[in-house]
Motif scaffolding. Structure first.
Motif, short mmCIF file in Angstrom:
data_model
loop_
_atom_site.label_atom_id
_atom_site.label_comp_id
_atom_site.label_asym_id
_atom_site.label_seq_id
_atom_site.Cartn_x
_atom_site.Cartn_y
_atom_site.Cartn_z
N ALA A 1 26.30 74.12 -11.87
CA ALA A 1 26.15 73.47 -10.57
C ALA A 1 25.53 72.08 -10.71
CB ALA A 1 25.30 74.33 -9.65
N ASP A 2 24.86 71.81 -11.84
CA ASP A 2 24.25 70.50 -12.08
C ASP A 2 25.27 69.45 -12.52
OD1 ASP A 2 21.77 71.52 -11.48
OD2 ASP A 2 21.21 71.86 -13.57
N ILE A 3 26.47 69.89 -12.88
CA ILE A 3 27.48 68.97 -13.39
C ILE A 3 28.38 68.56 -12.23
CG2 ILE A 3 29.38 68.69 -15.01
CD1 ILE A 3 27.99 70.93 -16.68
N PRO A 4 28.45 67.27 -11.92
CA PRO A 4 29.26 66.84 -10.78
C PRO A 4 30.76 67.02 -11.06
CG PRO A 4 28.43 64.93 -11.95
CD PRO A 4 27.81 66.14 -12.59
N PRO A 5 31.55 67.23 -10.02
CA PRO A 5 32.99 67.34 -10.22
C PRO A 5 33.56 65.99 -10.65
CG PRO A 5 32.46 67.34 -7.88
CD PRO A 5 31.16 67.37 -8.62
N CYS A 6 34.61 66.03 -11.47
CA CYS A 6 35.22 64.81 -11.99
C CYS A 6 36.74 64.90 -11.92
CB CYS A 6 34.86 64.60 -13.45
SG CYS A 6 33.16 64.24 -13.78
N ILE A 7 37.34 63.75 -11.85
CA ILE A 7 38.78 63.61 -12.01
C ILE A 7 39.00 62.76 -13.25
CG2 ILE A 7 40.89 62.63 -11.03
CD1 ILE A 7 39.71 63.25 -8.24
N ALA A 8 39.82 63.25 -14.17
CA ALA A 8 40.18 62.50 -15.37
C ALA A 8 41.48 61.76 -15.07
CB ALA A 8 40.35 63.44 -16.55
N ALA A 9 41.49 60.45 -15.27
CA ALA A 9 42.68 59.65 -14.95
C ALA A 9 43.00 58.72 -16.11
CB ALA A 9 42.45 58.85 -13.67
N THR A 10 44.28 58.39 -16.21
CA THR A 10 44.74 57.41 -17.18
C THR A 10 45.30 56.23 -16.40
OG1 THR A 10 45.32 59.16 -18.74
CG2 THR A 10 46.26 56.98 -19.15
N LEU A 11 44.75 55.06 -16.66
CA LEU A 11 45.24 53.84 -16.00
C LEU A 11 46.57 53.43 -16.62
CD1 LEU A 11 41.94 51.75 -15.86
CD2 LEU A 11 42.95 53.16 -14.04
N LYS A 12 47.44 52.85 -15.81
CA LYS A 12 48.68 52.32 -16.34
C LYS A 12 48.37 51.17 -17.29
CE LYS A 12 51.55 53.54 -12.39
NZ LYS A 12 52.31 53.03 -11.24
N ALA A 13 49.26 50.92 -18.24
CA ALA A 13 49.08 49.83 -19.19
C ALA A 13 48.88 48.52 -18.42
CB ALA A 13 50.28 49.73 -20.12
N GLY A 14 47.93 47.73 -18.87
CA GLY A 14 47.66 46.44 -18.24
C GLY A 14 46.62 46.47 -17.14
N TRP A 15 46.15 47.66 -16.74
CA TRP A 15 45.12 47.79 -15.70
C TRP A 15 43.78 48.07 -16.36
CZ3 TRP A 15 45.58 47.33 -10.38
CH2 TRP A 15 46.88 47.20 -9.89
N ARG A 16 42.71 47.57 -15.74
CA ARG A 16 41.36 47.87 -16.21
C ARG A 16 40.38 47.78 -15.05
NH1 ARG A 16 40.52 45.99 -21.06
NH2 ARG A 16 38.29 45.91 -20.91
N LEU A 17 39.22 48.38 -15.24
CA LEU A 17 38.19 48.30 -14.20
C LEU A 17 37.79 46.84 -14.04
CD1 LEU A 17 35.88 51.34 -15.09
CD2 LEU A 17 37.69 51.23 -13.39
N ALA A 18 37.63 46.42 -12.80
CA ALA A 18 37.22 45.04 -12.51
C ALA A 18 35.74 44.88 -12.86
CB ALA A 18 37.47 44.71 -11.05
N GLY A 19 35.30 43.65 -12.96
CA GLY A 19 33.91 43.37 -13.32
C GLY A 19 32.90 44.00 -12.38
N GLU A 20 33.22 44.03 -11.08
CA GLU A 20 32.29 44.65 -10.13
C GLU A 20 32.75 46.07 -9.83
OE1 GLU A 20 35.62 43.00 -7.88
OE2 GLU A 20 34.30 42.08 -9.34
N ALA A 21 31.83 46.90 -9.43
CA ALA A 21 32.15 48.29 -9.15
C ALA A 21 33.07 48.39 -7.94
CB ALA A 21 30.86 49.08 -8.89
N GLY A 22 33.96 49.36 -7.98
CA GLY A 22 34.80 49.64 -6.82
C GLY A 22 36.19 49.05 -6.85
N ALA A 23 36.61 48.48 -7.99
CA ALA A 23 37.94 47.88 -8.03
C ALA A 23 38.53 47.95 -9.44
CB ALA A 23 37.89 46.43 -7.56
#
Length: 123
Positions: free
Chosen positions: A19-41
């Motif tokens: 119960a201490d472990i939060p639920p997660c979704i494992a995802a694979t980004l398409k080629a050429g995509w990456r997390l933006a410098g700021e959170a949320g994009a």
């Protein structure tokens, strides 16, 4: 001889029950995509941008599964390393239902595939 206890990395917390472990979704980004410098994009190499923060419950975080590979120069990585650098985890608040959020994540333009991450069992 006394042993020194190593401190866990920042953000790490010991779980005492599943119960201490939060639920997660494992995802694979398409080629050429990456997390933006700021959170949320996320952003593509072509300049496309997707703001996902409004689509997730408050308190959610998206992090690279292997942050050191994601931060590396892709030209210096092997093909398997580049593949691994596209993997992210969407960490949800403890009370969130990952299965209900999964369909929306799969519709994101940046996501190649996504699944609810298995909930580990602790001894």
């Amino acid at each position: 001889m006394a042993t020194r206890r190593r401190m866990p990395p920042p953000g790490f917390a010991h779980a005492t029950s599943p119960a201490d472990i939060p639920p997660c979704i494992a995802a694979t980004l398409k080629a050429g995509w990456r997390l933006a410098g700021e959170a949320g994009a996320v952003e593509s190499a072509a300049g496309e941008r997707l703001d996902y923060a409004a689509e997730l419950p408050a308190g959610s975080r998206v992090v690279y599964t292997v942050s050191t590979l994601a931060a590396a120069d892709p030209a210096r990585l092997s093909a398997p390393e580049r593949e691994l650098a596209r993997h992210v985890r969407i960490i949800l608040p403890r009370d969130a239902d990952a299965a209900k959020i999964l369909a929306g994540v799969r519709r994101w333009a940046c996501v190649e595939r996504a699944q609810v991450a298995p909930q580990p069992a602790l001894p």
